[in-house]
Motif scaffolding. Structure first.
Motif, PDB file in Angstrom:
ATOM      1  N   ARG A  62       0.587  -0.855  -0.350  1.00 23.34           N
ATOM      2  CA  ARG A  62      -0.052   0.118  -0.599  1.00 23.34           C
ATOM      3  C   ARG A  62       1.228   1.311  -0.204  1.00 23.34           C
ATOM      4  O   ARG A  62       0.563   2.442  -0.652  1.00 23.34           O
ATOM      5  N   PHE A  63       2.370   1.508   0.578  1.00 18.11           N
ATOM      6  CA  PHE A  63       2.640   2.169   0.645  1.00 18.11           C
ATOM      7  C   PHE A  63       4.020   2.324  -0.999  1.00 18.11           C
ATOM      8  O   PHE A  63       4.074   2.969  -1.008  1.00 18.11           O
TER       9      PHE A  63
ATOM     10  N   GLU B  48      11.827   2.366  -0.554  1.00 17.71           N
ATOM     11  CA  GLU B  48      13.275   1.089  -0.700  1.00 17.71           C
ATOM     12  C   GLU B  48      12.927   0.489   0.229  1.00 17.71           C
ATOM     13  O   GLU B  48      13.785  -0.246   0.213  1.00 17.71           O
ATOM     14  N   GLN B  49      13.059   0.975   1.705  1.00 22.96           N
ATOM     15  CA  GLN B  49      13.204   0.811   2.801  1.00 22.96           C
ATOM     16  C   GLN B  49      12.694  -0.494   2.524  1.00 22.96           C
ATOM     17  O   GLN B  49      13.185  -1.752   3.222  1.00 22.96           O
ATOM     18  N   ARG B  50      11.105  -0.293   2.439  1.00 21.45           N
ATOM     19  CA  ARG B  50      10.469  -1.151   2.383  1.00 21.45           C
ATOM     20  C   ARG B  50      10.763  -2.348   1.726  1.00 21.45           C
ATOM     21  O   ARG B  50      10.419  -3.773   2.542  1.00 21.45           O
ATOM     22  N   LEU B  51      11.184  -2.269   0.676  1.00 19.22           N
ATOM     23  CA  LEU B  51      11.249  -3.342  -0.450  1.00 19.22           C
ATOM     24  C   LEU B  51      12.782  -4.245   0.594  1.00 19.22           C
ATOM     25  O   LEU B  51      12.845  -5.091   0.162  1.00 19.22           O
ATOM     26  N   GLU B  52      13.865  -3.308   1.196  1.00 18.26           N
ATOM     27  CA  GLU B  52      14.483  -4.086   1.101  1.00 18.26           C
ATOM     28  C   GLU B  52      14.300  -4.848   3.004  1.00 18.26           C
ATOM     29  O   GLU B  52      15.057  -6.375   3.133  1.00 18.26           O
ATOM     30  N   ILE B  53      13.218  -4.460   3.197  1.00 18.23           N
ATOM     31  CA  ILE B  53      13.263  -5.555   4.192  1.00 18.23           C
ATOM     32  C   ILE B  53      12.635  -6.600   4.229  1.00 18.23           C
ATOM     33  O   ILE B  53      12.643  -7.710   4.267  1.00 18.23           O
ATOM     34  N   LEU B  54      11.470  -6.179   3.133  1.00 15.81           N
ATOM     35  CA  LEU B  54      10.637  -7.575   2.228  1.00 15.81           C
ATOM     36  C   LEU B  54      11.071  -8.278   2.064  1.00 15.81           C
ATOM     37  O   LEU B  54      11.423  -9.447   1.100  1.00 15.81           O
TER      38      LEU B  54
END
Lengths: 254, 154
Positions: free
Chosen positions: A196-197, A207-213
């Motif tokens: 969603r974000f 980018e940060q969220r992709l790195e976490i996932l």
């Protein structure tokens, strides 16, 4: 003619409960203050088949056994409190009509799986919300705050429209066999809320969220089982959202 | 039901002050939980499964057709048939790629299955050790045979 109508009206008045049916609810009870074992308990109800499973649970709690424990808040499919496993499928009790469940047979109701069972239909949701918090489910921006709202085109809004519908009921995450089995897998709900974000044009932390996932317990543990998509009471295409995050990760690397 | 508790002779009569233990799934984050990896290993593993799968469909179906269906089927296979095929670098390469991709594809698939299903860390460790040993051994042995095959062996 008029007497016939009278008779019919009288007959209906004499049998006010004719629209009720007898349904059996087989509920998995667990009370750690009584026993360490969970067990099935049957309740027979006279109930209107057009009522919901939540109404049946209310009837049991209010009229038969006050110790039955379950969560519910709004009772209208928005708050996401009453996800439970009804006839072996994760659903919201407040959105499931009894007539849709074949009430000729006992209707089984149990807590959602993969989370610690605390009592009857109540589970510990903390690991679920921990994964949710991990993906930073809030708008991240830089620079000065605008004096008006942050504008977005209809097309940009449409990009992540599906995943804004999530109510965090945990029906998807607790239907996922990878989440059941082991480990720290984020689960479909956390990935949906990251999606969603990530695809929100106003957000800057994609980018940060992709790195976490991209973690070993992130999106790559998804086996595209589609249980989450089937379980979602809001009709979100959960597996599609997870695949879009995978694609974003791959196209970002190559 | 409540009266049954006393007669079953349970060692611990549970009550409000002494509740039964609840079953915790292994998800609570503790100090022993592995830290995030920050590598792209799972990404490459996932991508490798897709790409090698596509190549293997061609290689394996071609292999099965040649070996089992075309030109007399399985009855034609013998030492001379294998020796004849491995005289050509084309079939050597074909078999070598099929061996490597097939073994790595299968090993990666089993690795994810072990990750999903092994409950204890020691079980996981030993299963993976066995898997990696078997994979390396098979790949090395197969590669050795393809490159050092001697048609004149007696």
């Amino acid at each position: 003619m008029s007497s016939a109508v009278m008779d019919k009206a009288e007959a209906e008045a004499k049998q006010p409960a004719s629209h009720l049916i007898t349904a059996t609810f087989r509920i998995r009870r667990f009370n750690p203050e009584v026993s360490e074992e969970a067990s099935w308990e049957d309740f027979q109800l006279e109930i209107d088949p057009k009522e919901r499973v939540l109404d049946a649970l209310h009837q049991i709690k209010w009229e038969i056994d006050g110790t039955l424990t379950f969560r519910r808040s709004c009772a209208h499919g928005i708050c996401g409190s009453d996800a439970m496993r009804i006839n072996g499928r994760n659903r919201l009790a407040c959105k499931t009509l009894i007539k849709d469940l074949n009430p000729d047979q006992p209707i089984t109701v149990e807590a959602i799986k993969g989370l610690t069972l605390l009592k009857d239909l109540v589970v510990d949701m903390e690991p679920f919300f921990q994964a949710y918090r991990d993906v930073m489910p809030f708008l991240v921006t830089s620079g000065n705050e605008p004096t008006r709202e942050r504008l977005q085109s209809a097309e940009d809004r449409e990009r992540f429209d599906d995943t804004t519908k999530c109510i965090l009921c945990a029906a998807c995450t607790s239907s996922c066999p990878v989440f059941w089995n082991d480990g720290q897998y984020f689960g479909p709900a956390a990935i949906v809320n990251a999606h969603r974000f990530i695809f929100d044009s106003r957000d800057e932390a994609g980018e940060q969220r992709l790195e976490i996932l991209n973690d070993k317990d992130g999106v790559w543990r998804c086996r595209t089982v589609f249980n989450c998509t089937e379980a979602c009471p809001r009709g979100i295409e959960v597996t599609k959202a997870i695949q879009e995050v995978k694609r974003a990760l791959i196209t970002r690397r190559f | 039901m409540a009266t049954d508790i006393e007669t079953t002779g349970s060692s611990a009569p549970y009550g409000p002050d002494n509740p039964a233990p609840v079953i915790e799934p292994p998800r609570a984050r503790t100090s022993r939980t592995p830290k995030t990896t920050r590598t792209n290993f799972e990404l490459y593993g996932w991508l490798f499964m897709r790409l090698s799968g596509i190549v293997l469909v061609v290689l394996v179906i071609g292999h099965l057709l040649i070996q089992l269906v075309l030109d007399g089927g399985v009855s034609k296979i013998g030492f001379a048939f294998v020796a004849g095929r491995w005289a050509s670098p084309f079939w050597q390469t074909w078999d070598l790629i099929m061996l490597w991709l097939g073994m790595l594809h299968g090993a990666n698939g089993l690795r994810t299955i072990i990750n999903d299903y092994a409950e204890r860390d020691s079980t996981r460790l030993w299963l993976k050790a066995l898997l990696y040993t078997a994979t390396v051994f098979t790949i090395l042995l197969g590669t050795l045979v393809i490159f050092t095959f001697d048609p004149n062996i007696r």
